[in-house]
Design an enzyme around this catalytic site. Structure first.
Site, PDB file in Angstrom:
ATOM      1  N   ASP A 114      32.564  -8.534   7.172  1.00 35.77           N
ATOM      2  CA  ASP A 114      32.496  -9.877   7.720  1.00 35.77           C
ATOM      3  C   ASP A 114      32.553  -9.805   9.251  1.00 35.77           C
ATOM      4  O   ASP A 114      32.464  -8.724   9.837  1.00 35.77           O
ATOM      5  CB  ASP A 114      33.647 -10.714   7.149  1.00 35.77           C
ATOM      6  N   ASP A 151      25.151 -15.764   6.618  1.00 43.93           N
ATOM      7  CA  ASP A 151      26.252 -16.710   6.457  1.00 43.93           C
ATOM      8  C   ASP A 151      26.192 -17.731   7.590  1.00 43.93           C
ATOM      9  O   ASP A 151      25.547 -17.494   8.613  1.00 43.93           O
ATOM     10  CB  ASP A 151      27.579 -15.939   6.501  1.00 43.93           C
ATOM     11  N   GLU A 163      23.788 -22.940   7.756  1.00 44.41           N
ATOM     12  CA  GLU A 163      23.449 -24.298   7.328  1.00 44.41           C
ATOM     13  C   GLU A 163      22.706 -25.086   8.403  1.00 44.41           C
ATOM     14  O   GLU A 163      21.988 -25.994   8.027  1.00 44.41           O
ATOM     15  CB  GLU A 163      24.720 -25.050   6.907  1.00 44.41           C
TER      16      GLU A 163
END
Length: 194
Positions: A36, A147, A150
């Site tokens: 991550d 990730d 959006e």
């Protein structure tokens, strides 16, 4: 792809090795480890924290020898003022980033701080961004995890995304974020694939 482990918490190469060893010692299957944003330098996309991950390519080879693939997160938010931001400003006639109605780059707040957002509805931007994956592959990553595409902003636009008035290329047709919002993530994936 099989059993995978990932998320925030792999704070170093040593921690990745410890977790993988735990799977092995317990006889648990593991096909991939996803790193991550904590493997980034300052949470900035397409960077690596060299203190905590001093030999990322070596770690990737070591895991690959055990049948475990290493996957890198890729967030589309680019920290303002860093080298990637500067490079993106040179893409095409207007630069790589989403702009507002006045022609200024739309800024938001994401993990590294103030950020701008690539306009993946522009073919030149997709080509530029897609070329950035080459470094990830050279570092030994077997894949990427898209990730926050959006796209997300922690800034108070009302919604946790870009303002509706943000302007996008939309393949040369032009339009606002209402038209581009639902294709933004697809554009991110398309840039990586192409």
């Amino acid at each position: 792809m099989g059993y995978q482990d990932g998320g925030v918490g792999f704070g170093s190469g040593a921690e990745v090795r410890r977790v993988v060893a735990g799977y092995v010692s317990r006889g648990l299957p593991l096909s991939a480890v996803h790193l991550d944003i904590d493997h980034y330098d300052g949470h900035r996309v397409f960077t690596v924290d060299r203190e905590r991950f001093p030999d990322l390519s070596g770690l990737a080879r070591e895991l690959s020898d055990q049948g475990v693939r290493l996957v890198s997160i890729v967030d589309p938010a680019v920290k303002t003022g860093d080298a990637l931001h500067d490079a993106g400003r040179e893409v095409g006639p207007r630069g790589a980033f989403v702009r507002d109605a006045a022609g200024e780059e739309v800024r938001g707040e994401v993990w590294p701080g103030e950020c701008v957002y690539p306009d993946f509805t522009d073919p030149a931007v997709r080509e530029w961004w897609g070329g950035l994956y080459e470094e990830r592959l050279k570092q030994g990553f077997a894949g990427v995890w898209h990730d926050m595409n959006e796209p997300v902003s922690f800034a108070p636009f009302g919604d946790a995304t870009l303002p509706r008035s943000a302007r996008h290329s939309l393949e040369g047709v032009g339009g606002d974020h209402r038209a581009a919002h639902n294709v933004y993530a697809l554009g991110t994936a398309r840039a990586g694939w192409e």
